[in-house]
Scaffold this motif. Structure first.
Motif, PDB file in Angstrom:
ATOM      1  N   GLY A 141       0.804  -1.211   0.000  1.00 50.58           N
ATOM      2  CA  GLY A 141       0.000   0.000   0.000  1.00 50.58           C
ATOM      3  C   GLY A 141       0.835   1.258   0.000  1.00 50.58           C
ATOM      4  N   GLN A 142       2.024   1.202   0.610  1.00 48.30           N
ATOM      5  CA  GLN A 142       2.855   2.403   0.725  1.00 48.30           C
ATOM      6  C   GLN A 142       3.810   2.592  -0.450  1.00 48.30           C
ATOM      7  N   LYS A 143       4.299   1.491  -1.027  1.00 45.73           N
ATOM      8  CA  LYS A 143       5.349   1.590  -2.055  1.00 45.73           C
ATOM      9  C   LYS A 143       4.944   1.012  -3.403  1.00 45.73           C
ATOM     10  N   GLY A 144       3.768   0.366  -3.476  1.00 43.89           N
ATOM     11  CA  GLY A 144       3.394  -0.301  -4.709  1.00 43.89           C
ATOM     12  C   GLY A 144       4.093  -1.641  -4.815  1.00 43.89           C
ATOM     13  N   GLN A 145       4.113  -2.199  -6.020  1.00 46.91           N
ATOM     14  CA  GLN A 145       4.729  -3.511  -6.231  1.00 46.91           C
ATOM     15  C   GLN A 145       6.243  -3.373  -6.322  1.00 46.91           C
ATOM     16  N   ILE A 146       6.947  -3.999  -5.389  1.00 48.43           N
ATOM     17  CA  ILE A 146       8.409  -4.004  -5.391  1.00 48.43           C
ATOM     18  C   ILE A 146       8.886  -5.386  -5.820  1.00 48.43           C
ATOM     19  N   ILE A 147       9.662  -5.438  -6.880  1.00 45.10           N
ATOM     20  CA  ILE A 147      10.141  -6.719  -7.407  1.00 45.10           C
ATOM     21  C   ILE A 147      11.574  -6.944  -6.951  1.00 45.10           C
ATOM     22  N   GLU A 148      11.761  -7.929  -6.081  1.00 45.56           N
ATOM     23  CA  GLU A 148      13.092  -8.256  -5.566  1.00 45.56           C
ATOM     24  C   GLU A 148      13.497  -9.688  -5.891  1.00 45.56           C
ATOM     25  N   LYS A 149      12.519 -10.570  -6.052  1.00 46.47           N
ATOM     26  CA  LYS A 149      12.803 -11.970  -6.368  1.00 46.47           C
ATOM     27  C   LYS A 149      11.778 -12.464  -7.377  1.00 46.47           C
ATOM     28  N   SER A 150      12.025 -13.649  -7.914  1.00 46.25           N
ATOM     29  CA  SER A 150      11.211 -14.154  -9.018  1.00 46.25           C
ATOM     30  C   SER A 150       9.729 -14.266  -8.659  1.00 46.25           C
ATOM     31  N   LYS A 151       9.419 -14.687  -7.428  1.00 46.82           N
ATOM     32  CA  LYS A 151       8.017 -14.866  -7.046  1.00 46.82           C
ATOM     33  C   LYS A 151       7.243 -13.549  -7.052  1.00 46.82           C
ATOM     34  N   ASP A 152       7.958 -12.432  -6.909  1.00 45.63           N
ATOM     35  CA  ASP A 152       7.287 -11.126  -6.905  1.00 45.63           C
ATOM     36  C   ASP A 152       6.684 -10.794  -8.267  1.00 45.63           C
ATOM     37  N   LEU A 153       7.156 -11.464  -9.307  1.00 46.76           N
ATOM     38  CA  LEU A 153       6.653 -11.202 -10.660  1.00 46.76           C
ATOM     39  C   LEU A 153       5.313 -11.875 -10.927  1.00 46.76           C
ATOM     40  N   ILE A 154       5.003 -12.916 -10.172  1.00 50.38           N
ATOM     41  CA  ILE A 154       3.928 -13.823 -10.546  1.00 50.38           C
ATOM     42  C   ILE A 154       2.585 -13.387  -9.990  1.00 50.38           C
ATOM     43  N   LYS A 155       1.571 -13.439 -10.859  1.00 54.08           N
ATOM     44  CA  LYS A 155       0.186 -13.244 -10.443  1.00 54.08           C
ATOM     45  C   LYS A 155      -0.570 -14.545 -10.694  1.00 54.08           C
ATOM     46  N   GLU A 163       0.876  -4.337 -25.728  1.00 52.23           N
ATOM     47  CA  GLU A 163       0.989  -3.260 -24.744  1.00 52.23           C
ATOM     48  C   GLU A 163       0.152  -3.570 -23.502  1.00 52.23           C
ATOM     49  N   HIS A 164      -1.065  -4.054 -23.709  1.00 50.20           N
ATOM     50  CA  HIS A 164      -1.939  -4.414 -22.594  1.00 50.20           C
ATOM     51  C   HIS A 164      -1.366  -5.598 -21.814  1.00 50.20           C
ATOM     52  N   PHE A 165      -0.817  -6.567 -22.554  1.00 55.88           N
ATOM     53  CA  PHE A 165      -0.264  -7.756 -21.905  1.00 55.88           C
ATOM     54  C   PHE A 165       0.949  -7.398 -21.040  1.00 55.88           C
ATOM     55  N   LEU A 166       1.781  -6.488 -21.521  1.00 60.80           N
ATOM     56  CA  LEU A 166       2.942  -6.045 -20.732  1.00 60.80           C
ATOM     57  C   LEU A 166       2.485  -5.379 -19.434  1.00 60.80           C
ATOM     58  N   LEU A 167       1.409  -4.601 -19.509  1.00 62.94           N
ATOM     59  CA  LEU A 167       0.867  -3.971 -18.304  1.00 62.94           C
ATOM     60  C   LEU A 167       0.349  -5.021 -17.329  1.00 62.94           C
ATOM     61  N   GLU A 168      -0.274  -6.069 -17.865  1.00 59.24           N
ATOM     62  CA  GLU A 168      -0.789  -7.128 -16.994  1.00 59.24           C
ATOM     63  C   GLU A 168       0.355  -7.939 -16.380  1.00 59.24           C
ATOM     64  N   LEU A 169       1.441  -8.145 -17.138  1.00 57.62           N
ATOM     65  CA  LEU A 169       2.588  -8.876 -16.591  1.00 57.62           C
ATOM     66  C   LEU A 169       3.203  -8.131 -15.417  1.00 57.62           C
ATOM     67  N   GLY A 170       3.291  -6.801 -15.512  1.00 57.79           N
ATOM     68  CA  GLY A 170       3.831  -6.029 -14.394  1.00 57.79           C
ATOM     69  C   GLY A 170       5.020  -5.180 -14.784  1.00 57.79           C
ATOM     70  N   ASN A 171       5.778  -4.763 -13.775  1.00 58.78           N
ATOM     71  CA  ASN A 171       6.870  -3.811 -13.979  1.00 58.78           C
ATOM     72  C   ASN A 171       8.105  -4.444 -14.623  1.00 58.78           C
ATOM     73  N   GLY A 172       8.737  -3.692 -15.519  1.00 60.03           N
ATOM     74  CA  GLY A 172      10.075  -4.052 -16.006  1.00 60.03           C
ATOM     75  C   GLY A 172      10.137  -5.003 -17.174  1.00 60.03           C
ATOM     76  N   PHE A 173       9.002  -5.391 -17.768  1.00 61.12           N
ATOM     77  CA  PHE A 173       9.019  -6.381 -18.852  1.00 61.12           C
ATOM     78  C   PHE A 173       9.252  -5.736 -20.216  1.00 61.12           C
ATOM     79  N   THR A 174      10.094  -6.372 -21.015  1.00 66.85           N
ATOM     80  CA  THR A 174      10.263  -6.001 -22.423  1.00 66.85           C
ATOM     81  C   THR A 174      10.106  -7.263 -23.268  1.00 66.85           C
ATOM     82  N   PHE A 175       9.522  -7.097 -24.446  1.00 68.08           N
ATOM     83  CA  PHE A 175       9.262  -8.233 -25.326  1.00 68.08           C
ATOM     84  C   PHE A 175      10.531  -8.591 -26.103  1.00 68.08           C
ATOM     85  N   VAL A 176      10.819  -9.899 -26.203  1.00 65.91           N
ATOM     86  CA  VAL A 176      12.014 -10.376 -26.919  1.00 65.91           C
ATOM     87  C   VAL A 176      11.636 -11.145 -28.180  1.00 65.91           C
ATOM     88  N   ALA A 177      10.785 -12.161 -28.048  1.00 63.34           N
ATOM     89  CA  ALA A 177      10.493 -13.000 -29.217  1.00 63.34           C
ATOM     90  C   ALA A 177       9.225 -13.820 -28.995  1.00 63.34           C
TER      91      ALA A 177
END
Length: 353
Positions: free
Chosen positions: A186-200, A230-244
């Motif tokens: 609630g105070q800082k938003g989503q903080i990604i520090e480890k792999s599990k933090d990415l998963i919804k 663009e929508h899918f990247l937003l749903e995945l979360g912070n820091g994602f870039t598409f590769v292939a």
């Protein structure tokens, strides 16, 4: 000479774009500050009245009439009530935040700033008034703060803020966290520090426009995700870039194709996504394990972190996932996806599950 002119043009364009963004930001900030101050004045005037409820109605009615005559329709009684609530909502939030973060210095700051709450809150108004009208309707303070932080960090439009709220992003992230982590969310938003933090779990893919029934193939699902990248990247979360997509890997004359490959700039690792229609099988997990091992041994650089694999499936057995993967697993994850926005009942089932 032509190259220099092009460089000059690009620099001027960049400067103008930045200036335009700053002007928009300044307008948004000024409007929010102004409405906050109007709300404060209304509350302070009401507190001086003997009969608060009746006196408050009288204040809003008379003030609205005069402001509409001077400035137009934007100052109806309803709008003035919203400004009043805006002040009450965000002055309380800032007071709590100050006590939490600046307990030792709060007394000194109050002497330096006569209107400390107003000035400190105003500095945080980085969204449009429409954003704040939406945020004020969220009653849970931690949840409201989370969406505000994420909207600012990710530059969400009002429409995207509404979508993320409708998809219960905060609830999905909070499900796997303890009390302290939820407070931090609630105070800082989503903080990604480890792999599990990415998963919804689940991922909400209603923007694809696919039906709830499985009347489509994995390739159609993949194409829809690419079309709405663009929508899918937003749903995945912070820091994602598409590769292939359909990334081909080959060894011992055998060919395999990974549905989608992304890179996460925050964790500095590749993220592989495999799409499955229907129920997840243990063979699917084994296949993803092979993909992850290949990327770790053949693709990733020495200074990059281990590859993460996400299997998106319509249905999964927690037992199959648990017993197929090692106990200390931090690389392979299976998440359900929903192609329609769940109803309130469905979300309750997700939460209880």
């Amino acid at each position: 000479m032509e190259l220099n002119n092009q460089n000059l043009y690009n620099r001027v364009i960049e400067l103008l774009i930045q200036a335009r963004l700053q002007v928009v930001q300044t307008i948004n900030n000024t409007m929010a500050i102004t409405y906050f101050e109007i709300g404060k004045m209304i509350v302070e005037e009401e507190q001086n009245g003997k009969e608060k409820a009746e006196y408050g109605k009288q204040i809003l009615s008379e003030l609205s009439e005069k402001l509409i005559a001077a400035f137009g329709k934007g100052f109806s009684e309803t709008n003035l009530k919203q400004m009043r609530y805006f002040y009450l909502t965000y002055s309380i939030r800032q007071t709590v935040s100050d006590e939490f973060e600046n307990n030792e210095n709060s007394e000194t700051q109050s002497h330096q700033l006569p209107n400390s709450i107003t000035q400190q809150v105003s500095a945080q108004f980085k969204l449009t008034w429409s954003h704040y009208l939406k945020l004020m309707r969220i009653t849970d303070v931690n949840e409201r703060n989370f969406y505000e932080v994420e909207a600012i960090k990710n530059n969400w439009s009002l429409r995207e803020l509404q979508r993320q709220y409708d998809s219960a992003l905060y609830t999905r992230l909070a499900l796997s966290k303890n009390k302290e982590e939820v407070l931090s969310l609630g105070q800082k938003g989503q903080i990604i520090e480890k792999s599990k933090d990415l998963i919804k779990d689940p991922y909400i893919l209603e923007f694809l426009g696919l039906p709830e029934q499985n009347a489509y193939s994995e390739s159609e699902l993949e194409q829809k995700l690419i079309d709405k990248l663009e929508h899918f990247l937003l749903e995945l979360g912070n820091g994602f870039t598409f590769v292939a997509r359909q990334k081909r890997i080959t060894f011992e004359e055998k060919h395999f194709k990974i549905d989608l490959v992304f890179y996460n700039r925050i964790l500095k690792c590749f993220v592989l996504i495999d799409l499955k229609i229907g129920e997840l099988k243990h063979q699917d997990i084994g296949q993803m394990q092979m993909y992850v091992n290949y990327f770790d041994r053949e693709v990733k650089l020495e200074d990059e972190n281990k590859t993460i694999g996400i299997i998106l499936c319509q249905d999964k057995s927690e037992s199959v996932v648990r017993y197929t993967l090692p106990e200390n697993n931090e690389q392979i994850f299976a998440s359900k996806y929903l192609t329609v926005l769940p109803s309130e009942k469905d979300f309750i089932k997700i939460i209880e599950h």
